[in-house]
Structure formats: C-alpha cells, structure tokens
Design an enzyme around this catalytic site. Structure first.
Site, PDB file in Angstrom:
ATOM      1  N   ASP A  12      34.885  38.014  32.773  1.00  0.00           N
ATOM      2  CA  ASP A  12      33.919  38.663  33.681  1.00  0.00           C
ATOM      3  C   ASP A  12      33.658  37.831  34.941  1.00  0.00           C
ATOM      4  OD1 ASP A  12      33.432  40.778  31.772  1.00  0.00           O
ATOM      5  OD2 ASP A  12      32.271  39.314  30.634  1.00  0.00           O
ATOM      6  N   HIS A  40      39.182  46.497  33.583  1.00  0.00           N
ATOM      7  CA  HIS A  40      38.225  46.445  34.668  1.00  0.00           C
ATOM      8  C   HIS A  40      38.142  47.755  35.427  1.00  0.00           C
ATOM      9  CE1 HIS A  40      41.854  44.134  36.055  1.00  0.00           C
ATOM     10  NE2 HIS A  40      41.945  45.265  36.688  1.00  0.00           N
TER      11      HIS A  40
HETATM   12  P1  GDP Z   1      36.641  40.711  35.321  1.00  0.00           P
HETATM   13  O1  GDP Z   1      36.317  40.989  33.891  1.00  0.00           O
HETATM   14  O2  GDP Z   1      36.880  39.265  35.589  1.00  0.00           O
HETATM   15  O3  GDP Z   1      37.700  41.599  35.873  1.00  0.00           O
HETATM   16  O4  GDP Z   1      35.322  40.983  36.126  1.00  0.00           O
HETATM   17  P2  GDP Z   1      34.806  42.376  36.663  1.00  0.00           P
HETATM   18  O5  GDP Z   1      35.829  42.979  37.548  1.00  0.00           O
HETATM   19  O6  GDP Z   1      34.252  43.127  35.508  1.00  0.00           O
HETATM   20  O7  GDP Z   1      33.619  41.872  37.600  1.00  0.00           O
HETATM   21  C1  GDP Z   1      32.358  41.639  37.128  1.00  0.00           C
HETATM   22  C2  GDP Z   1      31.308  42.431  37.923  1.00  0.00           C
HETATM   23  O8  GDP Z   1      30.869  41.681  39.037  1.00  0.00           O
HETATM   24  C3  GDP Z   1      31.764  43.761  38.460  1.00  0.00           C
HETATM   25  O9  GDP Z   1      30.716  44.683  38.272  1.00  0.00           O
HETATM   26  C4  GDP Z   1      31.968  43.512  39.964  1.00  0.00           C
HETATM   27  O10 GDP Z   1      31.733  44.640  40.752  1.00  0.00           O
HETATM   28  C5  GDP Z   1      30.931  42.446  40.230  1.00  0.00           C
HETATM   29  N1  GDP Z   1      31.290  41.503  41.304  1.00  0.00           N
HETATM   30  C6  GDP Z   1      32.504  40.935  41.522  1.00  0.00           C
HETATM   31  N2  GDP Z   1      32.423  40.038  42.532  1.00  0.00           N
HETATM   32  C7  GDP Z   1      31.129  40.049  42.963  1.00  0.00           C
HETATM   33  C8  GDP Z   1      30.401  39.316  43.981  1.00  0.00           C
HETATM   34  O11 GDP Z   1      30.930  38.463  44.678  1.00  0.00           O
HETATM   35  N3  GDP Z   1      29.062  39.580  44.075  1.00  0.00           N
HETATM   36  C9  GDP Z   1      28.415  40.494  43.319  1.00  0.00           C
HETATM   37  N4  GDP Z   1      27.120  40.681  43.513  1.00  0.00           N
HETATM   38  N5  GDP Z   1      29.065  41.202  42.362  1.00  0.00           N
HETATM   39  C10 GDP Z   1      30.398  40.993  42.193  1.00  0.00           C
END
Ligand code: GDP
Length: 424
Positions: A12, A40
């Site tokens: 995440d 994702h």
């Molecule tokens: P993964 O599991 O690593 O692919 O992570 P995700 O794609 O699920 O990302 C985690 C969450 O954080 C998602 O809801 C994204 O939209 C959000 N997100 C990603 N980068 C940022 C950021 O720089 N700032 C904020 N506020 N949210 C972010």
C-alpha cells in the site's frame, strides 16, 4: 532498458499510482509474481479500473502486457477481469496481452484449501486473502501443479488430473471432512475458463528476450512490498512469492538479463495491513489521526490499517534488499497536519539499540526508538516543483534520503496523476 518498480514497505505504498504514471514511458509491462491476492485501482480519463491479475499497462492500447512464469493464475478470475475491462471499453487482444506458458494455474481446490485452513485456524487465522495463493505455490514446489501451457493440451491434463485429485482429496475430504473434489467439475472448469485464454498463451520468454535484445523499454511490476517477500519479509506473515526486484527477471522469464534500474516506492510514513510484527506502530490518538489523514483503510475490506511514523530501520533494509536505484516518496502531503514528524530511528532489542532490521523473535520483541522532526504545517498538494516545497518538507526529504541511503527522484503529493514533483 529493464526497470523494476517495487515496494519498499509493507505494501500500500502507492505503487499503483506510480506504475500508472511511469509505465507510459515503457513498451512492455510485465507482472512477475503473485496472483489475484492483491491489486490496485487505477483512475484515469477513461474511468476507474480494478486490476488484480493483469499488468497495469493493459489500459494503454500501445503497451504490450506480459503475465510471467512467476505468476499463479486463477483462470476464472482472469476471465472475469478481462470481461469487466471489456465492458468498460478496454480492448484486449493477443497482440496486447501475452500469458506465459510456464505460469502456474491456481485451481478451485487451491482456493478451497485456503478457506478450509483459515476456517480451521479460527481466531489464530493468518488473515489469508483466501484466493488459494499459498496452496498453489506449495503445489508448484511439490511439482504437482498444472501450467498455463498445459491448457494447450487439455487431454494430457485430464490424464494426470485423477491422480492429483486423489492426492488432494486426502487432505480436503479425509483430512478436513469437506466433500470430495470431483474430476468432472474440475474438467468442466478448465474447459470453460481455459478455452477463452488459449490465444493468449505463448512462450513469453522468447518474446521478451527478443524485445530486450531490440532495446525495448520493459517494466517489471511488483505486487506487494518487500516486507511480504517470502524470504526477506516478516515471515510467516508474508505472501508466498518473491516480491523483490532481484526476482523480477526470473519471474518474468528472462533470468539471464540484468535490471538497469530498480525504482523503490516508499511511503512518507508507515502502514501495515493485518497481522505480524510492525515495530513502529503508533497507538491511541496519534495513530487514529494519522490513519484518518492518510485514509488508511483497506481498499477491499474497509478494515483500518495499522499506522506508524517513518521507519528508518525497515526502510533502509527495504531499499537495500530491493537494490533501489532511486526512490519515489509517496503521500508526503498526508503529514502536513503534524507540528512534529515522528521518525522511528532505531529499534531496541533486548535492551540494546540496533539499526539493523532483525527477524524472528528479535523482531517480535523489538521496541521503536522515536525522534521528532519539525513539521511543515502547510498544504503541499498543489506543489509541482522542488522550489515550491516548504523548507521543513525539504529537510524531511533530505533526512530520509540520507537515512535510507538512496536518492529520492519523485515526491508524490496527492493521488491524482499530475500531483507529483520531480526532484532531479
Ligand atoms: P499499492 O498497494 O502500493 O498499489 O498502493 P495503492 O495504489 O493502493 O495506493 C494507496 C492509496 O494511496 C490509494 O488510494 C492512492 O490513491 C493513494 N495515494 C497514492 N499516492 C498518494 C499521495 O501522494 N498522496 C495521497 N494523499 N494519496 C495517495
């Protein structure tokens, strides 16, 4: 040009968002491990898409997507995922999606075994996603699994299947007391979901080798962070595959080629879903505030994630194991409400300070040593250049760079595609 994009933490980290941003520069995107146990959400001008098995380049018609030999594929789920994307207007063809003939098939009895075992464990359950991932990887290494290429010769599968089912039913029926898995059911399942996939199954190793030779830009996309790696993560609270960059050329099917670059995705604070040691965990009001600010609730389940300050010990370890060339630091904007930024600078194990990431009992017993840095107390979500960032935010970035020993090339300040800063 071979690049891996990998998680430095517990997952995440915002990999989906960074892969979506960076993959536009690549000709080919390859998934090299895991199955439909994670995934994702990608939001772009064409809509909101959920990807569990398909590489994220699938949303771009000009990108070729490869599902590598290191993957375990539930063909029923894959057919469903392809169907949902088609309904949303995404075209999927064998020119655009290639499935390795060496990838392993995740069968209905793997899913069943996963559920039976979680239910048997009751309160002591692992928090498995119940998608059959551990049972199918176990069978792969027992050399009793079927591969995607076997679907091209279904009659041979049907010849081998009775002996495999006899063995599986020793556990499923005689052990757990569940009804026997029937040959006809599995046969029909393989025909129903295997047949539509046949045109996509190919020797992706030969394809990728030729593409690498021709200097195509190839991205290896990881699922889950380093802490979930079967060898280097918080075993046994890990996944069953190798999530590390070093495994990318192997799982992708071109083990003789070396990576040119490993991009590590690192979050500006820590979060962890489910069970297992999480040394830097913050509890009470501090934890609640950070969870709320970061929206740290499970995407599928809504389950609150555990949160903590930036963890130097775990992140330095993660960056080293991933061989990160540089880092994309995500969710820095989330910390803007904090007058003091909590940083877990070391662990205390048996009364001694350590900066090395421990394992086993030492990790379970480890206590965090926290220090605090000045917060930046400014909304940075609109910043697009390094110069626009407040001084205290730059100090925090520079501190992390030094502590982790790796340059930070990108800083993400929001979930939208353009909400990021290129630092150099
Ligand atoms: P993964 O599991 O690593 O692919 O992570 P995700 O794609 O699920 O990302 C985690 C969450 O954080 C998602 O809801 C994204 O939209 C959000 N997100 C990603 N980068 C940022 C950021 O720089 N700032 C904020 N506020 N949210 C972010």
């Amino acid at each position: 040009m071979l690049t891996a994009i990998v998680g430095i933490n517990w997952g995440d980290e915002g990999k989906g968002r960074m892969v979506d941003l960076l993959s536009s520069d690549y000709d080919i995107v390859v998934r090299y491990q895991g199955g439909n146990n994670a995934g994702h959400t990608v939001v772009n001008e064409r809509g909101k898409f959920i990807l569990n098995l398909l590489p994220s380049g699938i949303l771009r018609p000009e990108t070729v997507n490869v599902m590598g030999p290191g993957m375990v594929i539930d063909i029923e789920h894959l057919c469903g995922e392809i169907g949902r994307l088609r309904e949303q207007g995404i075209e999927i063809s064998p020119e655009h999606l290639k499935i390795s003939d060496r990838a392993t098939i995740c069968m209905p009895y793997h899913k069943l075994l996963d559920c039976l075992e979680e239910d048997r464990l009751g309160d002591a359950k692992f928090g498995s996603t119940r998608r059959g991932i551990a049972p199918v990887y176990a069978d792969k290494y027992m050399k009793k699994a079927f591969r995607m290429g076997d679907l091209l010769h279904m009659d041979e599968i049907f010849e081998r299947l009775p002996a495999i089912l006899e063995w599986k039913n020793l556990t499923i029926h005689k052990g757990y007391g569940a009804p026997e898995v029937q040959f006809e059911d599995i046969k029909n399942w393989l025909i129903q979901y295997g047949t539509p996939l046949l045109p996509y199954i190919t020797d992706t190793t030969a394809y990728l080798d030729t593409a690498a030779e021709a200097d195509k830009k190839i991205m290896f996309e990881a699922q889950l962070g380093i802490m979930r790696d079967i060898d280097f993560g918080i075993y046994p609270y890990t996944s069953s595959s190798s999530t590390i960059a070093g495994y990318a050329p192997v799982g992708a099917g071109i083990p003789g080629r070396k990576l040119d670059c490993s991009i590590g995705i690192l979050k500006a604070y820590s979060s962890c879903v489910g069970e297992g040691p999480f040394t830097c965990e913050l509890f009470g009001e501090k934890g609640d505030e950070l969870r709320e600010a970061g929206g740290e609730y499970g995407a599928a389940t809504g389950r609150p994630r555990r949160v903590g300050g930036f963890d130097v010990v775990a992140s330095r370890y993660g960056a080293r194991i991933q061989g990160a060339t540089y880092i994309a630091l995500t969710k820095l904007d989330v910390l803007s409400y904090l007058p003091k930024l909590p940083v877990c600078v070391a662990y205390e194990v048996n009364g001694e300070r350590t900066e090395n990431f421990p394992q086993g009992k030492a990790l379970t017993d480890a206590k965090p040593i926290y220090e605090y840095m000045d917060g930046f107390m400014t909304d940075i979500s609109g910043c697009r250049t390094k110069e626009e960032l407040p001084e205290k935010a730059l100090e925090y970035i520079a501190y992390i760079e030094k502590a982790v020993g790796c340059p930070i090339k990108y800083v993400s300040v929001g979930p939208e595609r353009e909400q990021y800063i290129t630092m150099f």
